[in-house]
Design an enzyme around this catalytic site. Structure first.
Site, mmCIF file in Angstrom:
data_model
loop_
_atom_site.group_PDB
_atom_site.id
_atom_site.type_symbol
_atom_site.label_atom_id
_atom_site.label_comp_id
_atom_site.label_asym_id
_atom_site.label_seq_id
_atom_site.Cartn_x
_atom_site.Cartn_y
_atom_site.Cartn_z
ATOM 1 N N LEU A 18 0.834 -1.204 0.000
ATOM 2 C CA LEU A 18 0.000 0.000 0.000
ATOM 3 C C LEU A 18 0.869 1.255 0.000
ATOM 4 C CD1 LEU A 18 -2.899 1.013 0.019
ATOM 5 C CD2 LEU A 18 -2.811 1.061 2.517
ATOM 6 N N LYS A 19 1.929 1.224 0.794
ATOM 7 C CA LYS A 19 2.867 2.347 0.841
ATOM 8 C C LYS A 19 3.394 2.652 -0.561
ATOM 9 C CE LYS A 19 7.642 3.238 2.168
ATOM 10 N NZ LYS A 19 7.522 4.478 2.943
ATOM 11 N N GLU A 485 27.243 11.913 13.474
ATOM 12 C CA GLU A 485 26.379 10.721 13.423
ATOM 13 C C GLU A 485 26.224 10.102 12.038
ATOM 14 O OE1 GLU A 485 22.678 11.252 15.639
ATOM 15 O OE2 GLU A 485 23.655 12.560 17.084
ATOM 16 N N ARG A 516 4.028 6.165 5.688
ATOM 17 C CA ARG A 516 5.239 6.039 6.470
ATOM 18 C C ARG A 516 5.155 4.838 7.430
ATOM 19 N NH1 ARG A 516 9.864 9.379 8.199
ATOM 20 N NH2 ARG A 516 10.568 8.148 9.953
ATOM 21 N N CYS A 517 6.155 3.966 7.372
ATOM 22 C CA CYS A 517 6.177 2.788 8.238
ATOM 23 C C CYS A 517 7.472 2.770 9.041
ATOM 24 C CB CYS A 517 6.111 1.511 7.399
ATOM 25 S SG CYS A 517 4.636 1.422 6.372
ATOM 26 N N ASP A 600 20.225 11.357 24.387
ATOM 27 C CA ASP A 600 18.952 11.827 23.822
ATOM 28 C C ASP A 600 17.766 11.079 24.408
ATOM 29 O OD1 ASP A 600 19.955 13.713 21.990
ATOM 30 O OD2 ASP A 600 20.476 12.137 20.555
ATOM 31 N N HIS A 695 12.999 21.479 10.481
ATOM 32 C CA HIS A 695 12.129 20.642 9.651
ATOM 33 C C HIS A 695 11.962 21.191 8.246
ATOM 34 C CE1 HIS A 695 11.059 19.551 13.805
ATOM 35 N NE2 HIS A 695 10.994 18.353 13.290
ATOM 36 N N CYS A 727 16.724 20.575 16.584
ATOM 37 C CA CYS A 727 16.918 19.121 16.576
ATOM 38 C C CYS A 727 18.076 18.807 15.631
ATOM 39 C CB CYS A 727 15.616 18.432 16.128
ATOM 40 S SG CYS A 727 15.587 16.640 16.414
#
Ligand code: GLN
Ligand code: ZN
Length: 755
Positions: A18-19, A485, A516-517, A600, A695, A727
């Site tokens: 489906l995604k 990172e 989104r999974c 974190d 974002h 962030c």
């Protein structure tokens, strides 16, 4: 006979079909007909699985192209007027615009579905909202299932849960005031279902598991009385926590049945049975709809034996909640060994589990002896396996003392010791950890994982990246740099892969929102840290600069919260085990000369139980776990923590009790409003409220950040204020990252000179 059913099945497909179809549709690669065909194939397959497993009823109404709350709004015709869509003629394209926004309108807001990691779209209500009917997809899918010969139980999100979870821009808007309009709308839907010969309709009211105030509680009886003559039998579904406090109300509501979650709240069974009316179905959710463990079926049968005696055929068997929150099919996991696989059950396997319990209750355990033998053996091996139980870990947790969860001295003493060597300027600058993850970084990581890139070349590639990131930060003038990172694909998976007690699935995907999974790690056994996980990267990064390098770790609560957690011991216990592993890493970093360390905890608030009455206990053990991870170091080592966008107001004492030397939080999108509570509360340690939103690629100008810094200075004294973005920067590109950080440093210089 006792009926077997589930409340809903995952819609994404075992291969996330489906995604991929929805995303192709968004890109314009496939059209509506092709997308519809994928949805139809998935529904057909999932219904057939339910039937083949032996369920008496199959679920409809659980399918959605994006989200079930949006589907409910689309069914009711309650769309926000700002989009200007005709609810009765809503197109698929418009449906996705509601979910994702369009050129003129931002999307509906998205928020977490109770305490799950599923996010629903928040319906918007105002005085003009009408529920005059929308698209008929719900009825189309019902007809589709029936045409395939299924005995169907359609599911709806109930009116009170719909209103409760919706929002209104108008302050003090009385959502319940819309009951007079929404109730007739539901009644029309129920009557239409009755006219089509549907016998049972599931109506989900999970808000019953919250601590409802009287106004909402009292709304149930009159509304469900309205529905009681619509011509269908209603199964009122609750889940995620106990509804025992409403037992008298629930026993007297004019519905034909009630579903309860006996995994999260097994104790409520006795409370409900004590006064359960003879004519009402009680659906017992005994198979875990939130986790991936195979059930101990004998124990489940035992759990229901008294209920079966009392209720007979009025007892139904089910999973605790919709299976939406579990991955689809364990059979695909070809890289797990047989023992581990035997401990697990995904959605498809849970269908079988429900039926085994049902058959044992209906026809006796002998009819399912073979299945029970397998289940008993798995349960036995989980109780005793040396892969799960590491006495050394249990011993360490048991030996934890109060001192282990406490820094040697209080913050003011530590702050002096830290100032003495850090010698940071006023308003020190730092970042939250990650730097842009370029295509090259991802490619190198993936190639290494596939075994195509030799380890020395992989290390060289990551070191080159670290070198670049450190040089950039030095150039920009950040006071406390990070290594960036680059070696981490995900902040939990990276640690899970290196910790004992974790495993990973290939296809254990669960829908998070829309297309989104997420694929959470599985914590199956006692957690320990065989070897250091981050020390070499940080040591290398420190060798490149004279500034104090900040080491980056993920905290125990967040690792717990974003994993499938074992169910054979309290979460608290598992969290403390992770905390000890992180503590070892913190101490090793310190030994390696990394004396600023960030742990974190973006998921700290997420772990809060649904019922406020249980908050204190959670905050107590979660805070302790964090402190266990952070307290193995000397006073002069500075511990940071980071949390993303959160409502901090009501948990500030607990945040302060974590006692991090520095906390960085996401505040820019709220225009520093979130920070105000820290001021009112007189938060005692250092704070870095984010001064720009990471974002979006937008580069905020200097004066914008300067204004936010000035606002922060009204709340936090300059000696305790840090300057940083909201962030991590991993989803950003380099050009905007450099420009934004450069503006941030300019704003900081201007703010410093004004003090
Ligand atoms: N250190 C992490 C990063 O910068 C923090 C991510 C998060 O808060 N979700 O990517
Ligand atoms: Zn964050």
């Amino acid at each position: 006979m006792t009926i077997a059913h589930v409340l809903g099945f995952p819609r994404i497909g075992a291969q996330r079909e489906l995604k991929f179809a929805v995303e192709s549709f968004w890109r314009g690669d496939i059209g509506e007909t092709e997308l519809a065909a994928v949805g139809s194939t998935l529904r057909r397959r999932h219904w057939q699985w339910q039937k083949d497993a032996g369920l008496d009823l199959v679920s409809t109404g659980d399918f959605a192209w994006y989200d079930q709350m949006l589907n409910t709004a689309a069914l009711l015709g309650a769309l926000p007027a700002r989009f200007g869509f005709d609810p009765k003629a809503l197109t698929l394209k418009q449906y996705f615009e509601l979910a994702r926004g369009n050129a003129a309108q931002p999307a509906l807001e998205m928020t977490k579905w109770f305490d799950t990691n599923y996010h629903y779209l928040v319906p918007e209500l105002d005085a003009e909202t009408r529920f005059d009917g929308g698209v008929d997809w719900f009825f189309y899918e019902l007809a589709e299932a029936r045409s395939q010969g299924h005995n169907v139980k359609p599911a709806l999100i109930g009116p009170l849960t719909f209103l409760y979870l919706a929002k209104s821009k108008a302050a003090g808007f009385d959502k319940l005031g819309l009951a007079g309009r929404i109730v007739p709308a539901y009644r029309r839907i129920l009557e239409k279902l009755a006219a089509q010969g549907v016998e049972w309709v599931q109506i989900d009211e999970p808000i019953l598991a919250l601590e409802l105030d009287a106004q909402w509680r009292n709304a149930f009886a009159p509304i469900y009385r309205e529905f009681s003559t619509a011509g269908v039998k209603l199964l009122l579904a609750t889940y995620f926590d106990s509804v025992a406090e409403h037992a008298p109300l629930l026993a007297s509501l004019p519905v034909a049945g009630l579903h309860v979650d006996l995994v999260r709240a097994p104790q409520q069974l006795d409370a409900l049975l004590a006064a359960w009316p003879q004519d009402k179905v009680l659906s017992a959710g005994v198979i875990d709809g939130r986790n991936i463990w195979a059930a101990d079926l004998s124990a489940k049968i035992e759990q229901l034996s008294a209920a079966k005696t009392q209720l007979g055929n009025k007892l139904w068997v089910s999973a605790s909640s919709s299976l939406l929150h579990t991955p689809v099919d364990l059979a695909q996991e070809d890289q797990l060994d047989a023992e581990l696989k035997g401990w697990l059950a995904f959605a498809k396997q849970k269908l079988d589990e429900v039926v085994v319990v049902q058959r044992a209750l209906n026809e006796g355990r002998g009819t399912v002896a073979a299945q029970l033998a397998v289940s008993d053996a798995a349960a036995q091996s989980r109780r005793t396996s040396a892969r799960i139980h590491n006495p050394a870990v249990g011993g360490r947790v048991a030996a934890l003392t109060g001192a282990d969860a406490k820094r040697a001295h209080a913050y003011p003493v530590r702050a002096d010791a830290q100032r003495a060597w850090l010698k940071l300027p006023l308003l020190p600058t730092t970042s939250i950890g990650s730097f842009p993850q370029t295509r090259e970084i991802r490619a190198a990581r993936a190639a290494f994982k596939r075994g195509e890139l030799p380890q020395d070349q992989y290390i060289a590639a990551m070191q080159a990246e670290i070198k670049l990131v450190v040089a950039k930060q030095d150039e920009l003038g950040l006071d406390v740099p990070v290594h960036g990172e680059a070696e981490r694909n995900d902040m939990v998976e990276y640690f899970g892969e290196q910790l004992a007690g974790f495993t990973f699935t290939r296809f254990g995907w669960v829908q998070s929102y829309g297309s989104r999974c997420v694929k959470p790690p599985v914590i199956f056994g006692d957690v320990s840290r065989p070897t250091p996980m981050t020390v070499e990267w940080s040591r290398y990064a420190q060798s490149l600069t004279s500034k104090p390098m900040k080491g980056m770790l993920t905290g125990p609560v967040t690792i717990l919260q974003w994993s499938f957690v074992r169910d054979d011991q309290p979460r608290e216990q598992t969290c403390l085990q992770i905390a000890l592993a992180i503590r070892d890493e913190v101490v090793d970093l310190e030994q390696a000369g990394i004396k600023v360390i960030q742990i974190d905890e973006p998921a700290f608030r997420e772990g809060l139980p649904l019922k406020r009455a249980a908050w204190d206990a959670y905050l107590e053990w979660a805070g302790r776990a964090f402190r266990v991870s952070a307290s193995g170091v000397v006073d002069s080592t500075q511990i940071h923590t980071h949390m993303c966008y959160s409502e901090f107001n009501d948990i500030l004492p607990a945040i302060a009790a974590m006692d991090a030397d520095v906390i960085t939080i996401e505040t820019s999108r709220s225009d520093m409003e979130l920070l105000e509570a820290f001021g009112t509360f007189a938060y005692p340690n250092e704070i870095g409220p984010g001064v720009y939103d990471i974002h979006s690629p937008r580069v905020p100008p200097v004066n914008e950040m300067l204004r936010l810094i000035a606002k922060a200075l009204e709340v936090v004294p300059a000696e305790r204020l840090w300057i940083n973005p909201d962030c991590g920067l991993k989803t950003r590109g380099w050009p905007e990252t450099e420009a934004a950080l450069s503006n941030m440093l300019q704003a900081t210089r201007e703010a410093r000179s004004a003090i």
